[in-house]
Design an enzyme around this catalytic site. Sequence first.
Site, PDB file in Angstrom:
ATOM      1  CB  CYS A  55      35.118  39.540  35.258  1.00 34.77           C
ATOM      2  SG  CYS A  55      35.657  37.859  34.874  1.00 34.77           S
ATOM      3  CG  HIS A  84      38.978  41.462  33.174  1.00 36.70           C
ATOM      4  ND1 HIS A  84      38.924  41.728  34.526  1.00 36.70           N
ATOM      5  CD2 HIS A  84      38.709  40.144  33.049  1.00 36.70           C
ATOM      6  CE1 HIS A  84      38.660  40.622  35.192  1.00 36.70           C
ATOM      7  NE2 HIS A  84      38.514  39.639  34.319  1.00 36.70           N
ATOM      8  CD  GLU A 129      39.899  45.103  34.747  1.00 35.76           C
ATOM      9  OE1 GLU A 129      40.289  43.961  35.070  1.00 35.76           O
ATOM     10  OE2 GLU A 129      38.788  45.327  34.226  1.00 35.76           O
TER      11      GLU A 129
END
Length: 250
Positions: free
Chosen positions: A130, A230, A232
Amino acid sequence: MREATLGAPGDPGGTANAPPLIGITAYLEPARWGVWVREAALLPAPYVRAVERSGGVPVLVPPLAGLGGTRTLLHGLDGIVFAGGGDVDPRLYGAERHAETGPPQPHRDRFELALVRAVVDADLPFLAICRGMQVLNVARGGALVQHLPEAVGHERHAPAAGTIGRHRVQISETSVLGKILGEAAEVPTYHHQAVGRLGKGLTAVAWADDQVVEGVELQGHRFGLGVQWHPEEDDDRRLFEALVAEAGGG
């Protein structure tokens, strides 16, 4: 892969390969805990868990005031994740600030731009996420789209404040990213800015259906990937696993 001496049960000696150390860039923000409100180095826990569950040892890397230590820092790391965060100061890519662009964070911009350049010079494996991908692009001389809803006519990349959305991305099958994830993926998303003019040596390798660039690769680098989404925040750990494997010499 670094070596470590492990005292196995019944064996005071013995060596084994230790898991790679993966730095993760962090925020420097006011925070509250107990009776304290202090400036703190902060990082959302999903980054830490993603690295750990992928076989790496996460190491928090907050913005350093002295940039002379950047290269020294890299000597202790096997790979790095450039994490998400606030908007990059548009003056760093020669633009006027848009009304929807967040306030500048010069301490973090300055440190992370220097760190990206040092990582590239050192050929250290990295995954830029990002804001991290945007910092990478600016460090390579590129520019950003400051407010996507104005450019693409919708808000699907950040559907609601503080809420992760999802959308599909198309990926170049011949790219490193494509070899990890395949030709398409459904990804978690939260961003209102994106890559505009690509920086030197970067190739676009993934796109949303509105043609916003969602993935880039640094050509000639050992492992240099940037994704606008994202990972994660997802159960799919393949990107982190690939980074950890490369950082570990695999």
